[in-house]
Scaffold this active site. Structure first.
Site, PDB file in Angstrom:
ATOM      1  N   LYS A 111      -5.607   3.188   7.464  1.00 31.88           N
ATOM      2  CA  LYS A 111      -6.755   2.517   8.071  1.00 31.88           C
ATOM      3  C   LYS A 111      -6.457   1.021   8.221  1.00 31.88           C
ATOM      4  CE  LYS A 111      -8.116   0.193   4.368  1.00 31.88           C
ATOM      5  NZ  LYS A 111      -8.311  -1.276   4.335  1.00 31.88           N
ATOM      6  N   ILE A 168       0.827  -1.202   0.000  1.00 35.16           N
ATOM      7  CA  ILE A 168       0.000   0.000   0.000  1.00 35.16           C
ATOM      8  C   ILE A 168       0.866   1.258   0.000  1.00 35.16           C
ATOM      9  CG2 ILE A 168      -0.245   0.191   2.507  1.00 35.16           C
ATOM     10  CD1 ILE A 168      -3.007   0.810  -0.115  1.00 35.16           C
ATOM     11  N   ASP A 190     -10.918  -5.584   6.749  1.00 27.03           N
ATOM     12  CA  ASP A 190      -9.871  -4.690   6.251  1.00 27.03           C
ATOM     13  C   ASP A 190     -10.353  -3.964   4.995  1.00 27.03           C
ATOM     14  OD1 ASP A 190      -6.806  -3.916   6.275  1.00 27.03           O
ATOM     15  OD2 ASP A 190      -7.275  -4.523   4.223  1.00 27.03           O
ATOM     16  N   SER A 233      11.560   0.371   7.408  1.00 26.37           N
ATOM     17  CA  SER A 233      10.997  -0.889   6.951  1.00 26.37           C
ATOM     18  C   SER A 233      11.990  -2.007   7.194  1.00 26.37           C
ATOM     19  CB  SER A 233      10.656  -0.819   5.457  1.00 26.37           C
ATOM     20  OG  SER A 233      10.153  -2.051   5.002  1.00 26.37           O
ATOM     21  N   ARG A 234      11.490  -3.138   7.664  1.00 24.57           N
ATOM     22  CA  ARG A 234      12.372  -4.287   7.898  1.00 24.57           C
ATOM     23  C   ARG A 234      12.773  -4.975   6.602  1.00 24.57           C
ATOM     24  NH1 ARG A 234       9.163  -8.056  11.868  1.00 24.57           N
ATOM     25  NH2 ARG A 234       7.543  -7.523  10.336  1.00 24.57           N
TER      26      ARG A 234
END
Length: 306
Positions: free
Chosen positions: A88, A12, A166, A34-35
């Site tokens: 969201k 996203i 979701d 970010s991993r």
């Protein structure tokens, strides 16, 4: 210009947040946390704590991580004096979100709980048309393929991941925006795969103070064309929002056939809130999901296999 970082650089963030930020002159994307992913041309860090320590002059953070970890990240960003945009859903519980509102107010920073579907091209026109009309019925059909939109993402099936809610919360975010009356859940059925904690399908029956029937059908098993449609019957005819709200028809006439402008609208709104020193945290869609988990009858269905 407001400097901003993205925490959680998954699908996203790459598909929606990044293009929207690149086209918005109010923001400069300067860092990523970010991993598993990096972005050329900005500072890259393994986690948000490292990013906040390394880039103290940062103004804002967009949290695109799974909701199960978002509260702690939001607290860290707020306590560091950063404005925060929440993808969201805004968290895993209403209590978490309420606490973030309190903390943002104390720190004097903006907190923005986003509902991208509300920025679809037809939503505000639909709200305007319905505002003066008596609604007699609503039908919501929100069906998509989880394998297309959340490939390999196990978090959606865990507690707090919401499962089919979701995407379903997008429909609820639109309906809570466009309907002139508040509405309430009366009953629900949640279809939960035997190997998961969150539903893959849900049917919900709502009503309002006038006993208006409001039906919602959410399903994460649809293949082929995806269905994102809201039909509202009124005493003056029928309104249909299709394609997630980008298409609007009234009494069979196409009024709006818009482009994908949702995330551009979110970042315009975020910039406006920062300039005005305000927050925007509407939990109405999230509350309806919480009600579904409270009132829903659970029905076990076959295991989900990726």
């Amino acid at each position: 210009m407001t400097t901003i970082a993205i925490a959680g650089f998954g699908k996203i963030a790459r598909d929606q947040h990044l293009p929207a930020l690149r086209d918005n002159r109010d923001f400069e994307l300067t860092a990523i946390a970010s991993r598993n992913a990096t972005l050329e041309g900005v500072d890259n860090h393994q986690d948000l704590d490292a990013l906040l320590s390394a880039v103290p002059a940062l103004d804002a953070v967009a949290l695109c991580t799974p909701p199960q970890v978002r509260y702690a990240q939001a607290v860290a960003a707020i306590e560091a004096g950063k404005h925060v945009l929440l993808e969201k859903p805004p968290g895993v519980s209403l209590s978490e979100v309420e606490d973030l509102v309190r903390r943002a107010k104390q720190q004097g920073v903006t907190l923005y709980a986003t509902w991208h579907a509300r920025e679809a091209a037809g939503v505000e026109k639909a709200r305007e048309w319905l505002s003066t009309r008596r609604v007699t019925g609503v039908d919501i059909q929100w069906r998509e393929d989880v394998r297309q939109w959340h490939p390999g993402q196990q978090w959606v099936w865990e507690p707090g991941g919401l499962g089919v809610f979701d995407p379903g919360i997008n429909a609820l975010s639109i309906v809570t925006r466009i309907l002139p009356e508040a509405f309430f859940l009366r009953e629900a059925t949640l279809e939960v795969p035997e190997n998961c904690q969150s539903p893959i399908g849900a049917t919900l029956e709502f009503t309002d103070v006038h006993d208006t029937p409001i039906h919602a059908d959410f399903d994460w098993r649809q293949t082929g064309p995806q269905t994102w449609q809201i039909t509202v019957d009124t005493e003056d005819g029928k309104l249909v929002l299709d394609s997630g709200g980008s298409q609007l028809s009234i009494n069979g006439e196409r009024i709006i056939d818009g482009e994908d402008v949702e995330y551009a609208g979110l970042y315009r709104r975020f910039a406006e809130l920062i300039r005005k020193g305000q927050s925007d945290v509407d939990v109405a869609p999230f509350r309806h999901v919480a009600d579904a988990f409270l009132l829903g009858r659970r029905q076990s269905v076959e295991a989900f296999i990726e």
